[in-house]
Motif scaffolding. Sequence first.
Motif, PDB file in Angstrom:
ATOM      1  N   MET A   1     -31.021  34.042 -13.652  1.00 51.59           N
ATOM      2  CA  MET A   1     -30.254  35.076 -14.364  1.00 51.59           C
ATOM      3  C   MET A   1     -28.846  34.556 -14.677  1.00 51.59           C
ATOM      4  N   GLN A   2     -28.349  34.859 -15.851  1.00 53.77           N
ATOM      5  CA  GLN A   2     -27.016  34.388 -16.241  1.00 53.77           C
ATOM      6  C   GLN A   2     -25.922  35.099 -15.440  1.00 53.77           C
ATOM      7  N   LYS A   3     -24.895  34.328 -15.051  1.00 52.46           N
ATOM      8  CA  LYS A   3     -23.789  34.935 -14.306  1.00 52.46           C
ATOM      9  C   LYS A   3     -22.916  35.742 -15.255  1.00 52.46           C
ATOM     10  N   LEU A   4     -22.489  36.914 -14.819  1.00 48.47           N
ATOM     11  CA  LEU A   4     -21.536  37.680 -15.621  1.00 48.47           C
ATOM     12  C   LEU A   4     -20.177  36.994 -15.553  1.00 48.47           C
ATOM     13  N   PRO A   5     -19.399  37.034 -16.627  1.00 48.81           N
ATOM     14  CA  PRO A   5     -18.090  36.386 -16.585  1.00 48.81           C
ATOM     15  C   PRO A   5     -17.093  37.129 -15.691  1.00 48.81           C
ATOM     16  N   PHE A   6     -16.182  36.347 -15.149  1.00 51.44           N
ATOM     17  CA  PHE A   6     -15.057  36.858 -14.368  1.00 51.44           C
ATOM     18  C   PHE A   6     -13.860  36.873 -15.311  1.00 51.44           C
ATOM     19  N   VAL A   7     -13.206  38.011 -15.419  1.00 54.25           N
ATOM     20  CA  VAL A   7     -12.031  38.099 -16.296  1.00 54.25           C
ATOM     21  C   VAL A   7     -10.781  37.825 -15.454  1.00 54.25           C
ATOM     22  N   LEU A   8      -9.998  36.858 -15.886  1.00 59.17           N
ATOM     23  CA  LEU A   8      -8.764  36.519 -15.167  1.00 59.17           C
ATOM     24  C   LEU A   8      -7.582  36.613 -16.131  1.00 59.17           C
ATOM     25  N   ALA A   9      -6.584  37.384 -15.718  1.00 68.52           N
ATOM     26  CA  ALA A   9      -5.346  37.450 -16.494  1.00 68.52           C
ATOM     27  C   ALA A   9      -4.225  36.867 -15.655  1.00 68.52           C
ATOM     28  N   ILE A  10      -3.470  35.977 -16.254  1.00 67.82           N
ATOM     29  CA  ILE A  10      -2.276  35.434 -15.601  1.00 67.82           C
ATOM     30  C   ILE A  10      -1.080  35.996 -16.355  1.00 67.82           C
ATOM     31  N   THR A  11      -0.256  36.772 -15.663  1.00 65.84           N
ATOM     32  CA  THR A  11       0.903  37.372 -16.337  1.00 65.84           C
ATOM     33  C   THR A  11       2.191  36.744 -15.800  1.00 65.84           C
ATOM     34  N   GLY A  12       3.310  37.224 -16.348  1.00 64.14           N
ATOM     35  CA  GLY A  12       4.576  36.507 -16.160  1.00 64.14           C
ATOM     36  C   GLY A  12       5.347  36.789 -14.897  1.00 64.14           C
ATOM     37  N   ALA A  13       4.662  37.025 -13.785  1.00 63.09           N
ATOM     38  CA  ALA A  13       5.365  37.096 -12.497  1.00 63.09           C
ATOM     39  C   ALA A  13       5.446  35.692 -11.935  1.00 63.09           C
ATOM     40  N   SER A  14       6.362  35.506 -11.022  1.00 59.58           N
ATOM     41  CA  SER A  14       6.456  34.220 -10.347  1.00 59.58           C
ATOM     42  C   SER A  14       5.149  33.987  -9.566  1.00 59.58           C
ATOM     43  N   GLY A  15       4.731  32.739  -9.488  1.00 62.02           N
ATOM     44  CA  GLY A  15       3.485  32.442  -8.763  1.00 62.02           C
ATOM     45  C   GLY A  15       2.305  32.202  -9.684  1.00 62.02           C
ATOM     46  N   ALA A  16       2.566  31.582 -10.834  1.00 62.12           N
ATOM     47  CA  ALA A  16       1.471  31.234 -11.752  1.00 62.12           C
ATOM     48  C   ALA A  16       0.454  30.340 -11.048  1.00 62.12           C
ATOM     49  N   ILE A  17       0.937  29.605 -10.053  1.00 62.48           N
ATOM     50  CA  ILE A  17       0.053  28.691  -9.314  1.00 62.48           C
ATOM     51  C   ILE A  17      -1.136  29.429  -8.691  1.00 62.48           C
ATOM     52  N   TYR A  18      -0.956  30.684  -8.321  1.00 61.10           N
ATOM     53  CA  TYR A  18      -2.073  31.450  -7.758  1.00 61.10           C
ATOM     54  C   TYR A  18      -3.188  31.599  -8.805  1.00 61.10           C
ATOM     55  N   GLY A  19      -2.775  31.983 -10.002  1.00 54.61           N
ATOM     56  CA  GLY A  19      -3.773  32.189 -11.055  1.00 54.61           C
ATOM     57  C   GLY A  19      -4.446  30.886 -11.453  1.00 54.61           C
ATOM     58  N   LEU A  20      -3.649  29.825 -11.508  1.00 56.65           N
ATOM     59  CA  LEU A  20      -4.206  28.521 -11.887  1.00 56.65           C
ATOM     60  C   LEU A  20      -5.207  28.041 -10.834  1.00 56.65           C
ATOM     61  N   ARG A  21      -4.885  28.259  -9.580  1.00 50.17           N
ATOM     62  CA  ARG A  21      -5.789  27.823  -8.502  1.00 50.17           C
ATOM     63  C   ARG A  21      -7.077  28.650  -8.506  1.00 50.17           C
ATOM     64  N   LEU A  22      -6.937  29.948  -8.774  1.00 49.25           N
ATOM     65  CA  LEU A  22      -8.144  30.779  -8.852  1.00 49.25           C
ATOM     66  C   LEU A  22      -9.027  30.306 -10.007  1.00 49.25           C
ATOM     67  N   LEU A  23      -8.403  30.020 -11.120  1.00 45.47           N
ATOM     68  CA  LEU A  23      -9.146  29.526 -12.285  1.00 45.47           C
ATOM     69  C   LEU A  23      -9.890  28.237 -11.928  1.00 45.47           C
ATOM     70  N   GLN A  24      -9.179  27.323 -11.287  1.00 43.94           N
ATOM     71  CA  GLN A  24      -9.780  26.039 -10.913  1.00 43.94           C
ATOM     72  C   GLN A  24     -10.977  26.257  -9.975  1.00 43.94           C
ATOM     73  N   TYR A  25     -10.770  27.114  -8.971  1.00 43.89           N
ATOM     74  CA  TYR A  25     -11.846  27.338  -7.995  1.00 43.89           C
ATOM     75  C   TYR A  25     -13.083  27.931  -8.679  1.00 43.89           C
ATOM     76  N   LEU A  26     -12.885  28.939  -9.497  1.00 46.62           N
ATOM     77  CA  LEU A  26     -14.025  29.610 -10.141  1.00 46.62           C
ATOM     78  C   LEU A  26     -14.806  28.637 -11.020  1.00 46.62           C
ATOM     79  N   LEU A  27     -14.074  27.842 -11.791  1.00 50.83           N
ATOM     80  CA  LEU A  27     -14.748  26.903 -12.702  1.00 50.83           C
ATOM     81  C   LEU A  27     -15.457  25.805 -11.913  1.00 50.83           C
ATOM     82  N   GLU A  28     -14.872  25.390 -10.802  1.00 48.45           N
ATOM     83  CA  GLU A  28     -15.554  24.390  -9.952  1.00 48.45           C
ATOM     84  C   GLU A  28     -16.879  24.932  -9.426  1.00 48.45           C
ATOM     85  N   GLN A  29     -16.933  26.248  -9.232  1.00 52.12           N
ATOM     86  CA  GLN A  29     -18.191  26.877  -8.774  1.00 52.12           C
ATOM     87  C   GLN A  29     -19.119  27.194  -9.945  1.00 52.12           C
TER      88      GLN A  29
END
Length: 209
Positions: A1-29
């Motif tokens: 069965m196809q995986k449903l997409p995960f929607v990720l929004a990165i907004t302009g608060a400090s800590g963009a690294i959190y969003g980037l790391r989440l993106l990296q982890y999800l795509l690695e999986q």
Amino acid sequence: MQKLPFVLAITGASGAIYGLRLLQYLLEQEQPVELLVSKAARQVMELENGLTLGDNLKVELLGYLGLSLLAPLIVHNLSNYGSSVASGSYKTMGMAVLPCSLGTLGAIAGGLTENPIHRAAAVCLKERRKLMIVVREMPFGHIQLKNMLAVSEAGGIVSCASPGFYHKPQTIADQVDFVVGRVLDQFDFDNQLFKRWCQVERPLPAFKV
Ligand SMILES: Cc1cc2nc3c(=O)[nH]c(=O)nc-3n(C[C@H](O)[C@H](O)[C@H](O)COP(=O)(O)O)c2cc1C
């Protein structure tokens, strides 16, 4: 069965690294991700991560994260109000806003849809899909506290980027992974990004004064 997409929004608060790391982890999986990056988030990434994004966000972000161009990533243009995630009939597994600025918090709490990030979040709430927002600011004013309560009452999961210390972090990356791991927990991703309580063997070192 196809995986449903995960929607990720990165907004302009400090800590963009959190969003980037989440993106990296999800795509690695090999988890498909539909990404939205606010204009302010681009500015924060430039300042905090030395990452200057141009017009080809997909290629630029995958290169920065050291991932293949074949990674299952769709990046949405913030001036396109007709993107997939703007409609409730487009099924997703839910959405995280990481980090979430006070501005985006206010828009979500108020049901405003001034950009596709707000709209995608509103869609998650109305469709009763999981929406997690990770706000970053200190201190909070009365308005922001009320906005967080409003999002929570509407079914969203509200959090602050507040890494713990019980897992004995040694680096900033450990702290980032704690926050990202706890976000993944909310979406039932079985992750080992941080040591969980009761997995930590050593006692905390004595506090030095
Ligand atoms: C370097 C930098 C750091 C910022 N940090 C924060 C922050 O931690 N929290 C916050 O709410 N806004 C922060 N802002 C302000 C937001 O970027 C600004 O309010 C913006 O309008 C948010 O827009 P967005 O929600 O569309 O991303 C920061 C801005 C810059 C340039």
